[in-house]
Design a protein around this motif. Structure first.
Motif, PDB file in Angstrom:
ATOM      1  N   PRO A   1       0.820  -1.213   0.000  1.00 48.07           N
ATOM      2  CA  PRO A   1       0.000   0.000   0.000  1.00 48.07           C
ATOM      3  C   PRO A   1       0.860   1.272   0.000  1.00 48.07           C
ATOM      4  O   PRO A   1       0.538   2.241  -0.685  1.00 48.07           O
ATOM      5  CB  PRO A   1      -0.831  -0.124   1.277  1.00 48.07           C
ATOM      6  CG  PRO A   1      -0.967  -1.594   1.481  1.00 48.07           C
ATOM      7  CD  PRO A   1       0.371  -2.151   1.047  1.00 48.07           C
TER       8      PRO A   1
ATOM      9  N   ARG B   1     -13.112   6.055  -4.317  1.00 47.72           N
ATOM     10  CA  ARG B   1     -13.047   7.293  -3.525  1.00 47.72           C
ATOM     11  C   ARG B   1     -11.608   7.746  -3.278  1.00 47.72           C
ATOM     12  O   ARG B   1     -11.378   8.897  -2.945  1.00 47.72           O
ATOM     13  CB  ARG B   1     -13.723   7.095  -2.177  1.00 47.72           C
ATOM     14  CG  ARG B   1     -15.204   6.986  -2.297  1.00 47.72           C
ATOM     15  CD  ARG B   1     -15.810   6.878  -0.943  1.00 47.72           C
ATOM     16  NE  ARG B   1     -17.242   6.987  -1.073  1.00 47.72           N
ATOM     17  CZ  ARG B   1     -18.057   7.174  -0.076  1.00 47.72           C
ATOM     18  NH1 ARG B   1     -17.571   7.262   1.152  1.00 47.72           N
ATOM     19  NH2 ARG B   1     -19.335   7.254  -0.268  1.00 47.72           N
ATOM     20  N   ASN B   2     -10.657   6.821  -3.387  1.00 46.06           N
ATOM     21  CA  ASN B   2      -9.273   7.172  -3.097  1.00 46.06           C
ATOM     22  C   ASN B   2      -8.465   7.256  -4.399  1.00 46.06           C
ATOM     23  O   ASN B   2      -8.558   8.243  -5.104  1.00 46.06           O
ATOM     24  CB  ASN B   2      -8.698   6.198  -2.079  1.00 46.06           C
ATOM     25  CG  ASN B   2      -9.411   6.315  -0.749  1.00 46.06           C
ATOM     26  OD1 ASN B   2      -9.778   7.408  -0.332  1.00 46.06           O
ATOM     27  ND2 ASN B   2      -9.647   5.210  -0.092  1.00 46.06           N
TER      28      ASN B   2
ATOM     29  N   TYR C   1      -4.584  -7.843   0.611  1.00 38.62           N
ATOM     30  CA  TYR C   1      -5.415  -6.962  -0.212  1.00 38.62           C
ATOM     31  C   TYR C   1      -6.646  -6.492   0.556  1.00 38.62           C
ATOM     32  O   TYR C   1      -6.929  -5.301   0.617  1.00 38.62           O
ATOM     33  CB  TYR C   1      -5.846  -7.657  -1.507  1.00 38.62           C
ATOM     34  CG  TYR C   1      -6.747  -6.780  -2.330  1.00 38.62           C
ATOM     35  CD1 TYR C   1      -6.217  -5.735  -3.084  1.00 38.62           C
ATOM     36  CD2 TYR C   1      -8.124  -6.936  -2.308  1.00 38.62           C
ATOM     37  CE1 TYR C   1      -7.044  -4.882  -3.801  1.00 38.62           C
ATOM     38  CE2 TYR C   1      -8.954  -6.099  -3.032  1.00 38.62           C
ATOM     39  CZ  TYR C   1      -8.411  -5.072  -3.774  1.00 38.62           C
ATOM     40  OH  TYR C   1      -9.223  -4.227  -4.480  1.00 38.62           O
ATOM     41  N   GLU C   2      -7.348  -7.415   1.142  1.00 40.48           N
ATOM     42  CA  GLU C   2      -8.628  -7.081   1.757  1.00 40.48           C
ATOM     43  C   GLU C   2      -8.505  -6.230   3.015  1.00 40.48           C
ATOM     44  O   GLU C   2      -9.451  -5.545   3.385  1.00 40.48           O
ATOM     45  CB  GLU C   2      -9.405  -8.360   2.053  1.00 40.48           C
ATOM     46  CG  GLU C   2      -9.853  -9.042   0.766  1.00 40.48           C
ATOM     47  CD  GLU C   2     -10.568 -10.354   0.999  1.00 40.48           C
ATOM     48  OE1 GLU C   2     -10.596 -10.851   2.142  1.00 40.48           O
ATOM     49  OE2 GLU C   2     -11.101 -10.891   0.012  1.00 40.48           O
ATOM     50  N   SER C   3      -7.343  -6.252   3.661  1.00 44.14           N
ATOM     51  CA  SER C   3      -7.206  -5.478   4.893  1.00 44.14           C
ATOM     52  C   SER C   3      -6.537  -4.124   4.688  1.00 44.14           C
ATOM     53  O   SER C   3      -6.613  -3.272   5.552  1.00 44.14           O
ATOM     54  CB  SER C   3      -6.418  -6.276   5.938  1.00 44.14           C
ATOM     55  OG  SER C   3      -5.082  -6.446   5.510  1.00 44.14           O
ATOM     56  N   SER C   4      -5.882  -3.907   3.553  1.00 43.11           N
ATOM     57  CA  SER C   4      -5.184  -2.621   3.420  1.00 43.11           C
ATOM     58  C   SER C   4      -5.164  -2.070   1.992  1.00 43.11           C
ATOM     59  O   SER C   4      -5.476  -0.910   1.776  1.00 43.11           O
ATOM     60  CB  SER C   4      -3.749  -2.744   3.946  1.00 43.11           C
ATOM     61  OG  SER C   4      -3.059  -3.764   3.258  1.00 43.11           O
TER      62      SER C   4
ATOM     63  N   VAL D   1      -7.097  -2.616  -0.557  1.00 39.82           N
ATOM     64  CA  VAL D   1      -8.411  -2.301  -1.105  1.00 39.82           C
ATOM     65  C   VAL D   1      -8.782  -0.836  -0.836  1.00 39.82           C
ATOM     66  O   VAL D   1      -9.410  -0.178  -1.661  1.00 39.82           O
ATOM     67  CB  VAL D   1      -9.497  -3.281  -0.586  1.00 39.82           C
ATOM     68  CG1 VAL D   1      -9.783  -3.061   0.877  1.00 39.82           C
ATOM     69  CG2 VAL D   1     -10.750  -3.171  -1.415  1.00 39.82           C
ATOM     70  N   GLU D   2      -8.373  -0.301   0.308  1.00 33.46           N
ATOM     71  CA  GLU D   2      -8.659   1.103   0.614  1.00 33.46           C
ATOM     72  C   GLU D   2      -7.967   2.034  -0.381  1.00 33.46           C
ATOM     73  O   GLU D   2      -8.548   2.997  -0.853  1.00 33.46           O
ATOM     74  CB  GLU D   2      -8.212   1.435   2.031  1.00 33.46           C
ATOM     75  CG  GLU D   2      -8.472   2.892   2.398  1.00 33.46           C
ATOM     76  CD  GLU D   2      -7.950   3.265   3.767  1.00 33.46           C
ATOM     77  OE1 GLU D   2      -8.375   4.322   4.261  1.00 33.46           O
ATOM     78  OE2 GLU D   2      -7.129   2.541   4.339  1.00 33.46           O
ATOM     79  N   VAL D   3      -6.726   1.735  -0.694  1.00 30.90           N
ATOM     80  CA  VAL D   3      -5.974   2.547  -1.653  1.00 30.90           C
ATOM     81  C   VAL D   3      -6.643   2.507  -3.028  1.00 30.90           C
ATOM     82  O   VAL D   3      -6.749   3.526  -3.714  1.00 30.90           O
ATOM     83  CB  VAL D   3      -4.515   2.048  -1.768  1.00 30.90           C
ATOM     84  CG1 VAL D   3      -3.759   2.816  -2.843  1.00 30.90           C
ATOM     85  CG2 VAL D   3      -3.792   2.158  -0.437  1.00 30.90           C
ATOM     86  N   CYS D   4      -7.110   1.331  -3.428  1.00 31.93           N
ATOM     87  CA  CYS D   4      -7.649   1.133  -4.778  1.00 31.93           C
ATOM     88  C   CYS D   4      -9.077   1.619  -4.966  1.00 31.93           C
ATOM     89  O   CYS D   4      -9.541   1.737  -6.100  1.00 31.93           O
ATOM     90  CB  CYS D   4      -7.584  -0.349  -5.143  1.00 31.93           C
ATOM     91  SG  CYS D   4      -5.917  -0.992  -5.220  1.00 31.93           S
ATOM     92  N   SER D   5      -9.791   1.905  -3.901  1.00 29.74           N
ATOM     93  CA  SER D   5     -11.206   2.251  -4.027  1.00 29.74           C
ATOM     94  C   SER D   5     -11.407   3.510  -4.884  1.00 29.74           C
ATOM     95  O   SER D   5     -10.532   4.361  -4.996  1.00 29.74           O
ATOM     96  CB  SER D   5     -11.844   2.443  -2.649  1.00 29.74           C
ATOM     97  OG  SER D   5     -11.644   3.757  -2.188  1.00 29.74           O
TER      98      SER D   5
END
Length: 131
Positions: free
Chosen positions: A82, A126-127, A115-118, A120-124
């Motif tokens: 990330p 909204r980000n 991926y699912e814990s960190s 995914v937030e970067v890739c969303s």
């Protein structure tokens, strides 16, 4: 023992184009981070293993040069953290450089948590909206 330096990237792309008998590469991915990261079984970051690395700026500027020359259309990363993804996207935004469009990390029924814990937030959307 190749690195992700400007010369290594340029030489690698030219060799690939020649070997593939083509004029351009649709998606060029940096396969491994140049810096130390705990991959494939490394459970925790070990600061004592840090080493000098090719800068994110040099890598992204070289990839930009390849896109502008028409040798590469899009860029991505593989086995990236990330932190690395955020550095690449931040530099792309602030320096008007190309955005990474793909991430190819380990992901399966057995290997999901990174991926699912960190990441995914970067890739969303909204980000950084990657992928």
């Amino acid at each position: 023992n190749s690195r992700v330096s400007k010369n290594d990237i340029l030489e690698s792309v030219d060799n690939s184009l020649k070997r593939l008998s083509t004029d351009y590469i649709d998606l060029l991915q940096i396969h491994w981070p140049d810096r130390y990261v705990p991959l494939f079984g490394g459970k925790a970051y070990n600061i004592s293993l840090e080493r000098e690395a090719i800068s994110f700026e040099e890598q992204l500027e070289t990839l930009n040069e390849l896109i502008k020359s028409g040798k590469v259309r899009y860029i991505g990363v593989s086995n990236e953290t990330p932190y690395g993804v955020m550095k690449f996207t931040q530099l792309a935004k602030t320096n008007n450089l190309p955005k990474i469009v793909s991430i190819q990390n380990s992901y399966s029924l057995l290997v999901r948590s990174d991926y699912e814990s960190s990441l995914v937030e970067v890739c969303s959307k909204r980000n950084e909206n990657i992928g």
